[in-house]
Scaffold this motif. Sequence first.
Motif, PDB file in Angstrom:
ATOM      1  N   TYR A  62      26.509  68.210   5.824  1.00  0.00           N
ATOM      2  CA  TYR A  62      25.855  68.637   4.583  1.00  0.00           C
ATOM      3  C   TYR A  62      26.779  69.522   3.743  1.00  0.00           C
ATOM      4  O   TYR A  62      26.506  69.733   2.568  1.00  0.00           O
ATOM      5  N   SER A  63      27.825  70.081   4.346  1.00  0.00           N
ATOM      6  CA  SER A  63      28.835  70.784   3.537  1.00  0.00           C
ATOM      7  C   SER A  63      30.200  70.309   4.010  1.00  0.00           C
ATOM      8  O   SER A  63      30.543  69.139   3.813  1.00  0.00           O
ATOM      9  N   GLY A  92      27.274  73.628  -3.943  1.00  0.00           N
ATOM     10  CA  GLY A  92      27.341  72.176  -4.039  1.00  0.00           C
ATOM     11  C   GLY A  92      28.185  71.699  -5.195  1.00  0.00           C
ATOM     12  O   GLY A  92      28.733  70.599  -5.169  1.00  0.00           O
ATOM     13  N   SER A 109      23.210  70.814  -4.682  1.00  0.00           N
ATOM     14  CA  SER A 109      23.762  69.741  -5.507  1.00  0.00           C
ATOM     15  C   SER A 109      22.672  68.711  -5.764  1.00  0.00           C
ATOM     16  O   SER A 109      21.645  68.674  -5.073  1.00  0.00           O
TER      17      SER A 109
END
Length: 429
Positions: A62-63, A92, A109
Motif C-alpha cells: 500500500y506504500s 500518496g 491517493s
Amino acid sequence: MKGKSVGAIILLLSLGFGCAQLSLSQKVIPLNEVKAVPDHTPVWNYEGWVIARGTMHNHTTYSDGCRTPEDLVQLARNQGIAVLGISDHREGEMCLGKNFCYPVGGVDSKKVGYKKYYEHISALAQESESPIILFGIETAPYIWIERRFGTVLGSGANNHFTSWGIYDPEIYERMPARKIMEWKVEKNPGVEPYEKWVNYIRDNGGLVFIAHADIADDSWRLILHHKAVAPNFMIPQLLRLTGVALVPDAMQESAKPGGWWDQGNIQYLAGFREEPLWGWGESDYHCDPTPLNYGNTYFYLKEFSRDEVFRTIKSGRMIAVSGEPMMETYVSEFSIGDGKPASEKIMLGQRLKLSSAPVIRFALSKEIPVQEIRLIRNGKIIYKTNKTNFEYRDEDALKDKMQSFYRVDVVGPEPRSRIFTNPIFVAWK
C-alpha cells in the motif's frame, strides 16, 4: 508559467525518486514459505503474564513495502511475531500548489484512500488470531521549501510519526497534515504544525509515537537537496506525544541516559506532561533482508487480545528489544519495593508512593552475555553491573525525597543489541 511548470515537475520527480519515505518504486516479492516452526518464540507465559513479541511500524504494498498485507502477516508468523503493527505511509501524492501533483505511492491517493486501506487491514485483523494486527499510519505532517535557486532545499520529509488506535478513515482524511507545498521559499515553521497534528490525533482517541527520531538527512534527489537535523529535538516540545521508538534508530541520543526520552519523563514528574512518555521498538520493515525483529516490542499482557495490547501501550507495560543475542530472553523482573523487595515482579509503568528507601530488583529470564546493565534514575546512571540480575537499595532517593523514575538499559554483546524497560515512577507518602 512554462518554466514554473517544468520546475514543479522536476521537483516532484525528485521527491518521488529514490526515497524510502516517498517513493513510487516498489517491486512486489511474493512470500512462498510457510514455516512449521517460527524463527523465534512469539509468546511466553510467565507468572500470569502473556509476554507477546511485537513488531511495530511496518510497510506493505500500500506504500513502499515489497510484501502484500497477506504476505506480511505470514512473514510475521514465520519469524515469531505475535503482534504486528502495519503503518503504511500517508503520503500518496505530493503537490506544488493546487495544479502540480505527482503520485508517490502512499495511502492518501485516488488509487487507494484511507477507506480501502482500513477495510483491507481490518479484514485481515478479523481473520488472524495470531498475530494480532494493529492498524496505523505513518505521517510526515509538514514539508516545505527553504531555498529554490539553482537547487531546491527541502525540509521536513524525515520528520515521521506513527499513529494508532483510530478506526474512522474520515478522521485521517481530515487530519492537519500538509498535502500541498507552496512553490515559494518558506521559513522553518518550528514545532507548531507537528504539535497541531499530534494534538489532533490524540483528541480523536489515537496514540502517536515519533519514528526513527535520531536519524538526520543530508541527501540529493535530482535537483532536490534535502537537509534536516534529526527530529528528536521535538520530543520535549510535543507534550502530548505518546512515546518514542527507541530501537533500532534512537539508541544513541534519544534513549541515552539524560537524553530526549528521559527529558520527557522529567517533564512528567514536574507536571508539564499529563502522561508519561513511553518507549517501544519498531522495525520499519519495507523489504528483506531487514527482518521483522529488527526492533521489537514485548507487550506484557493479561490476556491475548487487541484491546489488551492497547491497554498495555497506554500503561507502559512493554519493553523495547533489539539485536539477535536478545531475541530469546525477556525481563522476568523489574520491581520496586517500599524498603524491601516487592512481591510483584513486573511493575513496568506503575506509579508508586513509598515511605522507605526504594528496593529495585531486576532480572532477565535467562543468562546471556551482556556488556553492562544500567539502572537509571531521572536520567542518571546510579548503578551498573554485568550480571543479568541485581538488587539495589536507593538510600539517596529516601534522603532527598525526590520524585523519581527508574528504568533499566541492558547493553548486549553486539552494537545494536539492547533492551530498554519502560520506567517505574516513585513519589513519597
